[in-house]
Every structure is written in C-alpha cells, then in structure tokens.
Design a protein around this motif. Sequence first.
Motif, PDB file in Angstrom:
ATOM      1  N   ALA A  61       0.819  -1.217   0.000  1.00 19.35           N
ATOM      2  CA  ALA A  61       0.000   0.000   0.000  1.00 19.35           C
ATOM      3  C   ALA A  61       0.851   1.265   0.000  1.00 19.35           C
ATOM      4  N   ASP A  64       2.527   2.832  -5.626  1.00 15.88           N
ATOM      5  CA  ASP A  64       1.432   2.709  -6.588  1.00 15.88           C
ATOM      6  C   ASP A  64       1.945   2.147  -7.914  1.00 15.88           C
ATOM      7  N   HIS A 107      -1.716   8.013  -4.046  1.00 15.16           N
ATOM      8  CA  HIS A 107      -2.817   7.137  -4.471  1.00 15.16           C
ATOM      9  C   HIS A 107      -4.096   7.882  -4.855  1.00 15.16           C
ATOM     10  N   PRO A 111      -5.138   4.194   1.256  1.00 14.64           N
ATOM     11  CA  PRO A 111      -5.371   2.762   0.974  1.00 14.64           C
ATOM     12  C   PRO A 111      -6.052   2.060   2.141  1.00 14.64           C
TER      13      PRO A 111
END
Length: 318
Positions: A61, A64, A107, A111
């Motif tokens: 996480a 990316d 992100h 996440p």
Amino acid sequence: MLRYVLNEADVAAVRFGISPLCELGLSLRAIRDPSRYPLQLPWLARTERARSGLDLAALTALVDERLWTPDFLNPRPESPLTRIEDELDALSGLSAAEFRRDLVAVHGHVPAAFAGPARAAVRRLVRALRELWDATFEPHWPRMRAVLEADVVHRGRQIAQSGLSAMLNGISSTVDYADGVVSVRLRDPTDRTQRIGGSGLTLVPTMFTRRGSAPVGDGPPMIMYPARGQGALWETERVANPDAVAAVLGQPRARLLAALGEPASSTELGVRFDVTTSAVNQHLRVLRDAGLVTSTRYGRSVLYLRSELGSRLLSPFG
C-alpha cells in the motif's frame, strides 16, 4: 520537470546524505516490479523467502502502479551517518495530517490497509517497515552502505577535481545543472520550480533508482540518484592478474590492488572476492604499509583506494 533554483549560498551548501529509510522505501518499487531493477535481482532472490512472512498488505500500500512512494518514506538525511533506528523513531511521530496527505498525493486516497485511526495506522506502518528492515536489509546493510559511501567519496573527488557543475551533471542522465538551476526530469508531468533560498540541496545516492528522482511534494530540496558500483555488489569478482605483479605480491594482493581503482571497504571486497573480511583486512594492511593503497575513515567504514604508487605498479599491465 522539477527545477531547484540555487543562490550563491545554496551552491556552497550542497551536501550528501545516506538514508536507510529512503533505501527501505525505494526498495518497495523493486519488490513490486523486479523487471525494472535488474541490478537488484540477486537481492530480491536472496530475500524472497524472508519477505513472505511480512505485512505485505501494508507494504504494497506504500507504492502505486507508477512506482511512486509517499514522501514520509524519503526523509532528508542530515548526514551520511543516519541510522535506521533514528529515522523510524521520527516516523513514529508522523502527524495524522501529514500521513494522510502524503498517501493521498500518491494514491488519490488512503489505501484500505491504512484506513481507520491514524495513530494505529502509523504504528502498523512503522512495524511493517521495521520487519522489512530486519528480514531483508539488516544482513546486507554493511555491503550496501559501503557502496553508498564509496559513491559519496567519488562525488567529493569529482567536486575537488572538476567542480560542482561537473559533478551535478554526472549523477544521472535526467539531472542537469546550469546557471544556478538544477533540473530534474521526472515522470510527473507537473512543471515545478522551487527556490531553495538557503535551505540547502541534499544529494542522496540509492541502490533503488535508475534515474534522478525527487520527493512528490514540496518538501526539503533533495535529489535521489543511482549509486555507482551496484552491479558488483552481489557478484564475486574475478580479476585477471598481471603475472609479474602477482609474483611479487601474491595473487590475492594483486587482485585487491587491481580492484581498488575506486574506493571500497573490506566488507565490500570480501563479498566481491568471496573471502572473509578478516582475510581481506590482513592483505590490505600489508598493501597500505607498502604504500600501495591509502585508507580513509568514512562514518563507520574504512574505505581503501589504490595509491599513485600502486597505480604505477599496475600501469604497465593495464
């Protein structure tokens, strides 16, 4: 394109740093996409089993599909002597706002692995990174640090011999320096210009980038660049020995002398030649006493370099 604008004081204050946490964070890119990091495939192979028992949900996480990582994984090191313990302690105090902001910058959202109370998420983050360090970095860090320190020594020699401009223009094909402006060609399409204004530019060699890179946000000015000498880190070295020199020095010492055209530690040399560090140290002491190599303490390591006399001894055979 990212441009760092340096004034005269900034030019004088360009410095180097080594960040274990930065290495740890950037290694996640190699773990996610090994095909982009061929020089680190031996490290990935050696640590594959150890990684299987880690908190992979939290670790994956942190990177990316573009292989971007949050800026809190790229702290600006204050020196080449930074310790992972100090960096993880500092990371434990990360504010909830900064934690969420840096994740969203990568992100576009937080996440799922880090959803919920921020303090609990930061604890999970630090625990996952600590386990990754213990399992995959701690056994190999002396070798890695030796390569990073040797790179810093090399860049310092470049500055002394050819000037700051030549050094900056040589750290990566994606970094250029001219007229007080350091330009870094990033994959990020955003065009940014940041005036350093006395805060200093830090250059950080790393094993886990193929090109110059920089923090995603507008943090302290920092450029991460590929360290020299990575290719030899995981391989034993076979150096062809000039017969006449080997007859005088013995083959082990002749091989070491031939390999010391660039600074290296006894730990690194032991790995390259597949012998113990203590055996390397015994030979290096003899070569140093004979004036064929020089030694310089750099942080926790002693780096050795072939002397002018040592180079002259080899030159007829080079």
